[in-house]
Motif scaffolding. Structure first.
Motif, PDB file in Angstrom:
ATOM      1  N   LEU A  22       0.821  -1.205   0.000  1.00  0.00           N
ATOM      2  CA  LEU A  22       0.000   0.000   0.000  1.00  0.00           C
ATOM      3  C   LEU A  22       0.857   1.258   0.000  1.00  0.00           C
ATOM      4  O   LEU A  22       0.360   2.368  -0.167  1.00  0.00           O
ATOM      5  N   GLY A  23       2.147   1.067   0.231  1.00  0.00           N
ATOM      6  CA  GLY A  23       3.064   2.200   0.215  1.00  0.00           C
ATOM      7  C   GLY A  23       3.071   3.022   1.485  1.00  0.00           C
ATOM      8  O   GLY A  23       3.507   4.167   1.490  1.00  0.00           O
ATOM      9  N   ILE A  24       2.580   2.430   2.591  1.00  0.00           N
ATOM     10  CA  ILE A  24       2.532   3.209   3.829  1.00  0.00           C
ATOM     11  C   ILE A  24       3.410   2.639   4.935  1.00  0.00           C
ATOM     12  O   ILE A  24       3.467   3.198   6.030  1.00  0.00           O
ATOM     13  N   LEU A  25       4.101   1.530   4.658  1.00  0.00           N
ATOM     14  CA  LEU A  25       4.939   0.934   5.707  1.00  0.00           C
ATOM     15  C   LEU A  25       6.033   1.908   6.144  1.00  0.00           C
ATOM     16  O   LEU A  25       6.254   2.109   7.340  1.00  0.00           O
ATOM     17  N   ASP A  26       6.711   2.510   5.173  1.00  0.00           N
ATOM     18  CA  ASP A  26       7.791   3.442   5.504  1.00  0.00           C
ATOM     19  C   ASP A  26       7.272   4.627   6.312  1.00  0.00           C
ATOM     20  O   ASP A  26       7.906   5.088   7.247  1.00  0.00           O
ATOM     21  N   LYS A  27       6.093   5.108   5.927  1.00  0.00           N
ATOM     22  CA  LYS A  27       5.505   6.250   6.642  1.00  0.00           C
ATOM     23  C   LYS A  27       5.136   5.867   8.062  1.00  0.00           C
ATOM     24  O   LYS A  27       5.301   6.649   8.994  1.00  0.00           O
ATOM     25  N   LEU A  28       4.598   4.652   8.219  1.00  0.00           N
ATOM     26  CA  LEU A  28       4.237   4.190   9.556  1.00  0.00           C
ATOM     27  C   LEU A  28       5.460   4.139  10.452  1.00  0.00           C
ATOM     28  O   LEU A  28       5.455   4.617  11.584  1.00  0.00           O
ATOM     29  N   ILE A  29       6.524   3.541   9.929  1.00  0.00           N
ATOM     30  CA  ILE A  29       7.748   3.381  10.715  1.00  0.00           C
ATOM     31  C   ILE A  29       8.362   4.747  11.027  1.00  0.00           C
ATOM     32  O   ILE A  29       8.898   4.978  12.107  1.00  0.00           O
ATOM     33  N   ALA A  30       8.240   5.662  10.059  1.00  0.00           N
ATOM     34  CA  ALA A  30       8.834   6.986  10.242  1.00  0.00           C
ATOM     35  C   ALA A  30       7.977   7.892  11.113  1.00  0.00           C
ATOM     36  O   ALA A  30       8.363   9.002  11.445  1.00  0.00           O
ATOM     37  N   GLY A  31       6.769   7.407  11.484  1.00  0.00           N
ATOM     38  CA  GLY A  31       5.901   8.215  12.318  1.00  0.00           C
ATOM     39  C   GLY A  31       5.256   9.353  11.559  1.00  0.00           C
ATOM     40  O   GLY A  31       5.021  10.425  12.113  1.00  0.00           O
ATOM     41  N   GLU A  32       4.957   9.133  10.296  1.00  0.00           N
ATOM     42  CA  GLU A  32       4.390  10.198   9.469  1.00  0.00           C
ATOM     43  C   GLU A  32       2.889  10.042   9.239  1.00  0.00           C
ATOM     44  O   GLU A  32       2.290  10.822   8.513  1.00  0.00           O
ATOM     45  N   LEU A  33       2.289   9.019   9.837  1.00  0.00           N
ATOM     46  CA  LEU A  33       0.852   8.823   9.658  1.00  0.00           C
ATOM     47  C   LEU A  33       0.119   9.153  10.946  1.00  0.00           C
ATOM     48  O   LEU A  33       0.575   8.853  12.039  1.00  0.00           O
ATOM     49  N   SER A  34      -1.034   9.769  10.806  1.00  0.00           N
ATOM     50  CA  SER A  34      -1.841  10.079  11.976  1.00  0.00           C
ATOM     51  C   SER A  34      -3.248   9.512  11.793  1.00  0.00           C
ATOM     52  O   SER A  34      -3.717   9.319  10.672  1.00  0.00           O
ATOM     53  N   VAL A  37      -9.241   9.961  12.512  1.00  0.00           N
ATOM     54  CA  VAL A  37     -10.342  10.366  13.375  1.00  0.00           C
ATOM     55  C   VAL A  37      -9.873  11.338  14.466  1.00  0.00           C
ATOM     56  O   VAL A  37     -10.373  12.449  14.589  1.00  0.00           O
ATOM     57  N   CYS A  38      -8.894  10.923  15.253  1.00  0.00           N
ATOM     58  CA  CYS A  38      -8.493  11.759  16.387  1.00  0.00           C
ATOM     59  C   CYS A  38      -7.187  12.493  16.136  1.00  0.00           C
ATOM     60  O   CYS A  38      -6.832  13.395  16.895  1.00  0.00           O
ATOM     61  N   GLY A  39      -6.459  12.109  15.085  1.00  0.00           N
ATOM     62  CA  GLY A  39      -5.256  12.847  14.734  1.00  0.00           C
ATOM     63  C   GLY A  39      -4.007  12.444  15.484  1.00  0.00           C
ATOM     64  O   GLY A  39      -2.950  13.048  15.293  1.00  0.00           O
ATOM     65  N   CYS A  40      -4.098  11.419  16.333  1.00  0.00           N
ATOM     66  CA  CYS A  40      -2.911  11.011  17.073  1.00  0.00           C
ATOM     67  C   CYS A  40      -1.954  10.253  16.152  1.00  0.00           C
ATOM     68  O   CYS A  40      -2.329   9.789  15.072  1.00  0.00           O
ATOM     69  N   LEU A  41      -0.701  10.139  16.568  1.00  0.00           N
ATOM     70  CA  LEU A  41       0.300   9.432  15.786  1.00  0.00           C
ATOM     71  C   LEU A  41      -0.030   7.942  15.734  1.00  0.00           C
ATOM     72  O   LEU A  41      -0.360   7.337  16.745  1.00  0.00           O
ATOM     73  N   VAL A  42       0.037   7.371  14.535  1.00  0.00           N
ATOM     74  CA  VAL A  42      -0.228   5.944  14.369  1.00  0.00           C
ATOM     75  C   VAL A  42       1.032   5.257  13.880  1.00  0.00           C
ATOM     76  O   VAL A  42       1.662   5.693  12.919  1.00  0.00           O
ATOM     77  N   ASP A  43       1.419   4.195  14.584  1.00  0.00           N
ATOM     78  CA  ASP A  43       2.553   3.394  14.125  1.00  0.00           C
ATOM     79  C   ASP A  43       2.155   1.915  14.185  1.00  0.00           C
ATOM     80  O   ASP A  43       0.984   1.584  14.364  1.00  0.00           O
TER      81      ASP A  43
END
Ligand SMILES: [Zn+2]
Length: 77
Positions: A22-34, A37-43
């Motif tokens: 999906l192309g989001i693994l790197d973003k997840l690991i880098a802490g770039e996804l929130s 709904v609530c805007g908190c950091l998702v990893d």
């Protein structure tokens, strides 16, 4: 809650591969996804749901409230 169970069920097998596809693994690991709904950091530790968001992929944290919002009402923009 069904989607949540799905995420948990695939967590140990190929969740990372799915996230990579999906192309989001790197973003997840880098802490770039929130959470959408609530805007908190998702990893990888608190990933609750994954869902299509426009041309992108949205995620939510694993809080029951956020998961309920995503799975029952959906998230628009
Ligand atoms: Zn959240």
């Amino acid at each position: 809650m069904r989607k949540v169970a799905t995420v948990k069920a695939i967590y140990d097998s190929d969740l990372k591969q799915l996230l990579q596809n999906l192309g989001i693994l790197d973003k997840l690991i880098a802490g770039e996804l929130s959470c959408a709904v609530c805007g908190c950091l998702v990893d990888l530790d608190n990933l609750g749901t994954i869902f299509p968001l426009g041309n992108d992929v949205g995620v939510s944290c694993d809080s029951s409230r956020c998961i309920r919002v995503v799975t029952t009402t959906g998230v628009t923009t």
